[in-house]
Design a protein around this motif. Structure first.
Motif, PDB file in Angstrom:
ATOM      1  N   ARG A  45     108.253  51.524 -38.736  1.00  0.00           N
ATOM      2  CA  ARG A  45     108.091  51.786 -40.168  1.00  0.00           C
ATOM      3  C   ARG A  45     107.149  50.776 -40.809  1.00  0.00           C
ATOM      4  NH1 ARG A  45     107.620  55.622 -43.292  1.00  0.00           N
ATOM      5  NH2 ARG A  45     109.420  56.606 -42.275  1.00  0.00           N
ATOM      6  N   HIS A  46     107.308  49.523 -40.481  1.00  0.00           N
ATOM      7  CA  HIS A  46     106.438  48.475 -41.037  1.00  0.00           C
ATOM      8  C   HIS A  46     104.985  48.718 -40.633  1.00  0.00           C
ATOM      9  CE1 HIS A  46     105.058  44.598 -42.400  1.00  0.00           C
ATOM     10  NE2 HIS A  46     104.807  44.163 -41.175  1.00  0.00           N
ATOM     11  N   ALA A  47     104.752  49.043 -39.351  1.00  0.00           N
ATOM     12  CA  ALA A  47     103.386  49.295 -38.884  1.00  0.00           C
ATOM     13  C   ALA A  47     102.794  50.526 -39.564  1.00  0.00           C
ATOM     14  CB  ALA A  47     103.383  49.482 -37.366  1.00  0.00           C
ATOM     15  N   TYR A  48     103.569  51.570 -39.700  1.00  0.00           N
ATOM     16  CA  TYR A  48     103.085  52.814 -40.316  1.00  0.00           C
ATOM     17  C   TYR A  48     102.732  52.598 -41.788  1.00  0.00           C
ATOM     18  CZ  TYR A  48     102.995  57.828 -41.428  1.00  0.00           C
ATOM     19  OH  TYR A  48     102.612  59.092 -41.823  1.00  0.00           O
ATOM     20  N   ASP A  49     103.565  51.858 -42.483  1.00  0.00           N
ATOM     21  CA  ASP A  49     103.366  51.682 -43.925  1.00  0.00           C
ATOM     22  C   ASP A  49     102.266  50.689 -44.260  1.00  0.00           C
ATOM     23  OD1 ASP A  49     105.358  53.495 -44.451  1.00  0.00           O
ATOM     24  OD2 ASP A  49     106.893  51.998 -44.923  1.00  0.00           O
ATOM     25  N   HIS A  50     101.983  49.740 -43.369  1.00  0.00           N
ATOM     26  CA  HIS A  50     101.121  48.629 -43.764  1.00  0.00           C
ATOM     27  C   HIS A  50      99.955  48.348 -42.817  1.00  0.00           C
ATOM     28  CE1 HIS A  50     103.733  47.576 -47.081  1.00  0.00           C
ATOM     29  NE2 HIS A  50     104.755  47.713 -46.265  1.00  0.00           N
ATOM     30  N   MET A  58      99.367  57.081 -35.216  1.00  0.00           N
ATOM     31  CA  MET A  58     100.581  57.903 -35.223  1.00  0.00           C
ATOM     32  C   MET A  58     100.312  59.278 -35.808  1.00  0.00           C
ATOM     33  SD  MET A  58     103.659  55.283 -36.287  1.00  0.00           S
ATOM     34  CE  MET A  58     103.538  53.534 -35.906  1.00  0.00           C
ATOM     35  N   GLN A  59      99.568  59.315 -36.902  1.00  0.00           N
ATOM     36  CA  GLN A  59      99.284  60.603 -37.529  1.00  0.00           C
ATOM     37  C   GLN A  59      98.465  61.493 -36.608  1.00  0.00           C
ATOM     38  OE1 GLN A  59      97.462  59.361 -41.223  1.00  0.00           O
ATOM     39  NE2 GLN A  59      99.417  59.365 -42.324  1.00  0.00           N
ATOM     40  N   ALA A  60      97.526  60.894 -35.877  1.00  0.00           N
ATOM     41  CA  ALA A  60      96.717  61.678 -34.945  1.00  0.00           C
ATOM     42  C   ALA A  60      97.574  62.289 -33.841  1.00  0.00           C
ATOM     43  CB  ALA A  60      95.614  60.805 -34.339  1.00  0.00           C
ATOM     44  N   ALA A  61      98.677  61.625 -33.522  1.00  0.00           N
ATOM     45  CA  ALA A  61      99.598  62.135 -32.504  1.00  0.00           C
ATOM     46  C   ALA A  61     100.657  63.058 -33.102  1.00  0.00           C
ATOM     47  CB  ALA A  61     100.274  60.975 -31.781  1.00  0.00           C
ATOM     48  N   GLY A  62     100.580  63.289 -34.413  1.00  0.00           N
ATOM     49  CA  GLY A  62     101.550  64.149 -35.075  1.00  0.00           C
ATOM     50  C   GLY A  62     102.921  63.522 -35.203  1.00  0.00           C
ATOM     51  N   ASP A  66     109.889  58.484 -38.582  1.00  0.00           N
ATOM     52  CA  ASP A  66     111.080  59.335 -38.652  1.00  0.00           C
ATOM     53  C   ASP A  66     111.360  60.052 -37.333  1.00  0.00           C
ATOM     54  OD1 ASP A  66     111.409  58.623 -41.302  1.00  0.00           O
ATOM     55  OD2 ASP A  66     110.216  60.316 -42.041  1.00  0.00           O
ATOM     56  N   ASP A  67     110.356  60.114 -36.447  1.00  0.00           N
ATOM     57  CA  ASP A  67     110.539  60.771 -35.158  1.00  0.00           C
ATOM     58  C   ASP A  67     111.215  59.869 -34.132  1.00  0.00           C
ATOM     59  OD1 ASP A  67     109.219  63.363 -35.672  1.00  0.00           O
ATOM     60  OD2 ASP A  67     107.454  62.099 -35.988  1.00  0.00           O
ATOM     61  N   PHE A  68     111.475  58.633 -34.516  1.00  0.00           N
ATOM     62  CA  PHE A  68     112.123  57.689 -33.595  1.00  0.00           C
ATOM     63  C   PHE A  68     113.620  57.655 -33.867  1.00  0.00           C
ATOM     64  CE2 PHE A  68     113.892  53.541 -32.643  1.00  0.00           C
ATOM     65  CZ  PHE A  68     113.510  53.361 -31.330  1.00  0.00           C
ATOM     66  N   ARG A  69     114.406  57.838 -32.808  1.00  0.00           N
ATOM     67  CA  ARG A  69     115.861  57.770 -32.913  1.00  0.00           C
ATOM     68  C   ARG A  69     116.470  56.795 -31.902  1.00  0.00           C
ATOM     69  NH1 ARG A  69     114.703  59.958 -36.855  1.00  0.00           N
ATOM     70  NH2 ARG A  69     115.465  61.918 -37.778  1.00  0.00           N
ATOM     71  N   ALA A  70     115.854  56.679 -30.751  1.00  0.00           N
ATOM     72  CA  ALA A  70     116.383  55.842 -29.675  1.00  0.00           C
ATOM     73  C   ALA A  70     115.215  55.283 -28.876  1.00  0.00           C
ATOM     74  CB  ALA A  70     117.309  56.664 -28.778  1.00  0.00           C
ATOM     75  N   PRO A  71     115.424  54.209 -28.103  1.00  0.00           N
ATOM     76  CA  PRO A  71     114.317  53.590 -27.367  1.00  0.00           C
ATOM     77  C   PRO A  71     113.508  54.554 -26.506  1.00  0.00           C
ATOM     78  CG  PRO A  71     116.190  52.120 -27.348  1.00  0.00           C
ATOM     79  CD  PRO A  71     116.660  53.398 -27.995  1.00  0.00           C
ATOM     80  N   GLU A  72     114.159  55.572 -25.935  1.00  0.00           N
ATOM     81  CA  GLU A  72     113.399  56.503 -25.098  1.00  0.00           C
ATOM     82  C   GLU A  72     112.396  57.324 -25.906  1.00  0.00           C
ATOM     83  OE1 GLU A  72     117.674  58.176 -25.497  1.00  0.00           O
ATOM     84  OE2 GLU A  72     116.695  56.229 -25.129  1.00  0.00           O
ATOM     85  N   ASP A  73     112.572  57.403 -27.236  1.00  0.00           N
ATOM     86  CA  ASP A  73     111.604  58.111 -28.081  1.00  0.00           C
ATOM     87  C   ASP A  73     110.281  57.366 -28.191  1.00  0.00           C
ATOM     88  OD1 ASP A  73     113.432  60.140 -28.624  1.00  0.00           O
ATOM     89  OD2 ASP A  73     114.215  59.119 -30.409  1.00  0.00           O
TER      90      ASP A  73
END
Length: 446
Positions: A45-50, A58-62, A66-73
């Motif tokens: 979240r910090h990297a995405y926002d700032h 991240m946006q280029a990868a769609g 919010d798509d992160f829930r667990a380390p395997e994500d």
């Protein structure tokens, strides 16, 4: 959000305590995963926002945090590479205003521009704490006298070890690199229990002891913590035999934090414990980028879990290793780095690419734009020779010698490396019909 970002927010260890207290090594596997999940989520979240670079990737990868829930994500998110750092030079990867950066470090890059990293006050606190943890894990203790033979300055080794050792409670002798005669004098007179430096430089110190007729095993040393370059088990054995010490490996890289990412614990040589509460490791296939299971050999990828100035998401280290189960801890270990998946050469702690040599060669009058790099180990220490060739108008013996001296001086001045330059006749180097073979590695393998 920049000012209030905390990698500890939302974790079961929130509250501002130091990292040593936040994640004791007896942390259960379940609690470690809870901690990693919370910190990965906050970091994304910090990297995405700032960080505009990280957000665009991240946006280029769609994807979004919010798509992160667990380390395997995490494996769904894009890699960060050295090319991203070069493209963002100097401060484009920072996720805080430049005025909040308290320190800058840098390492060399392929274009001649350094790779720049920044640290906030929080980052320096984390780095200092994890270095203290690493030194203690390798056998250091409060009250030890520690001689620091890592170079100070833009290189992260010197200051990283310095502040970590002080935090642990050691007495630090900040000699820095070089000045080998003084190193030996201080070791003989001060009798440090610990020493930090590159393993190859320890051979120079060993030779200076021999030159002066002093016994290196009688100077009080018990533990050496080394890093900054790959080193073999044969070199470890020589250092340990010569000084009568335990030689421990430290792993780190400036793009992630500096030294302190992983350490060989006392009594567990050959595998380095990764501080997984602060650095999340993955292994991927270096050719395809596909994730590999623990135990498989591949390229190490690291994500920072507590960096505020420059959060790094899935950074491709290019170091080849494999992940092993923890020993006495839920935190996994990494096998000693066995090589690199790119063409970077690490020589006596200095990173250098063939393109950097080429950029110096093409500026030398009298030299053709053809060269090879020869790596050898003639007297236990790694050495580099540059094989070049003269232009037809500069092929006399004296002109070739002068061109060789000029190139050696340019490399020393710009890259800090002492190299041998051998200039041959016009056309003496092989020509390639495809990818040029720039590096000839004659060093013996383990």
């Amino acid at each position: 959000m920049t000012a209030s970002f905390s990698p500890f927010a939302g974790s079961p260890f929130a509250g501002g305590r130091a990292p040593e207290a936040l994640t004791p090594e007896d942390l259960s596997a379940g609690d470690l995963q809870l901690l990693q999940t919370a910190r990965l989520s906050a970091t994304l979240r910090h990297a995405y926002d700032h960080s505009p670079v990280q957000r665009a990737k991240m946006q280029a990868a769609g994807l979004s945090p919010d798509d992160f829930r667990a380390p395997e994500d995490l494996r769904r998110f894009p890699f960060t590479t050295k090319a991203d750092m070069r493209g963002a030079y100097p401060f484009g990867l920072f996720a805080v205003p430049r005025a909040q950066i308290l320190r800058l470090h840098a390492s060399s890059g392929t274009t001649g521009k350094p790779t720049v990293v920044g640290y906030t006050a929080e980052d320096l606190e984390v780095w200092t704490a994890v270095m203290a943890r690493a030194i203690r894990a390798a056998g250091g203790r409060p009250g030890d006298l520690a001689q620091n033979a890592f170079g100070y300055g833009l290189f992260t080794g010197g200051l990283g070890f310095h502040y970590g050792a002080e935090r642990l409670g050691c007495t630090v002798v900040p000699v820095s690199g070089g000045m080998t005669e003084r190193q030996v004098t201080l070791m003989h007179d001060f009798r440090p229990r610990l020493i930090f430096g590159t393993p190859s430089y320890m051979l120079s110190i060993l030779d200076e002891f021999a030159r002066r007729g002093l016994d290196p095993r009688g100077c009080g040393l018990e533990i050496g913590i080394f890093g900054g370059e790959p080193w073999t088990e044969a070199l470890r054995a020589e250092i340990e035999s010569g000084f009568g010490i335990a030689a421990q490996d430290n792993y780190g890289l400036s793009e992630i934090i500096g030294p302190g990412v992983a350490i060989e614990k006392a009594g567990d040589q050959g595998a380095l414990t990764i501080w997984e509460d602060l650095f999340y490791p993955e292994i991927i296939d270096p050719d395809t980028g596909a994730p590999l299971p623990d135990g498989a050999a591949g390229e190490l990828v690291l994500t920072t879990l507590a960096n505020t100035a420059m959060p790094m998401i899935r950074y491709r280290t290019r170091d080849l290793t494999r992940l092993l189960p923890g020993k006495g801890s839920a935190m996994r270990r990494m096998e000693k780095v066995r090589g690199r998946s790119d063409d970077m050469i690490i020589l006596r702690g200095v990173n250098v690419f063939p393109t950097q040599i080429e950029s110096q060669l093409v500026g030398c009058a009298g030299l053709a734009p053809h060269f090879q790099i020869e790596l050898s180990r003639p007297q236990r220490m790694d050495a580099m020779a540059i094989l070049a060739e003269a232009l037809p108008a500069h092929a006399t013996p004296e002109a070739r010698r002068q061109a060789g001296r000029d190139l050696a001086h340019r490399i020393k001045s710009t890259l800090g490396l002492t190299v041998e330059v051998r200039v041959g006749d016009p056309g003496s180097l092989p020509r390639s019909e495809g990818k040029a073979r720039r590096v000839i590695d004659l060093r013996p393998k383990d």
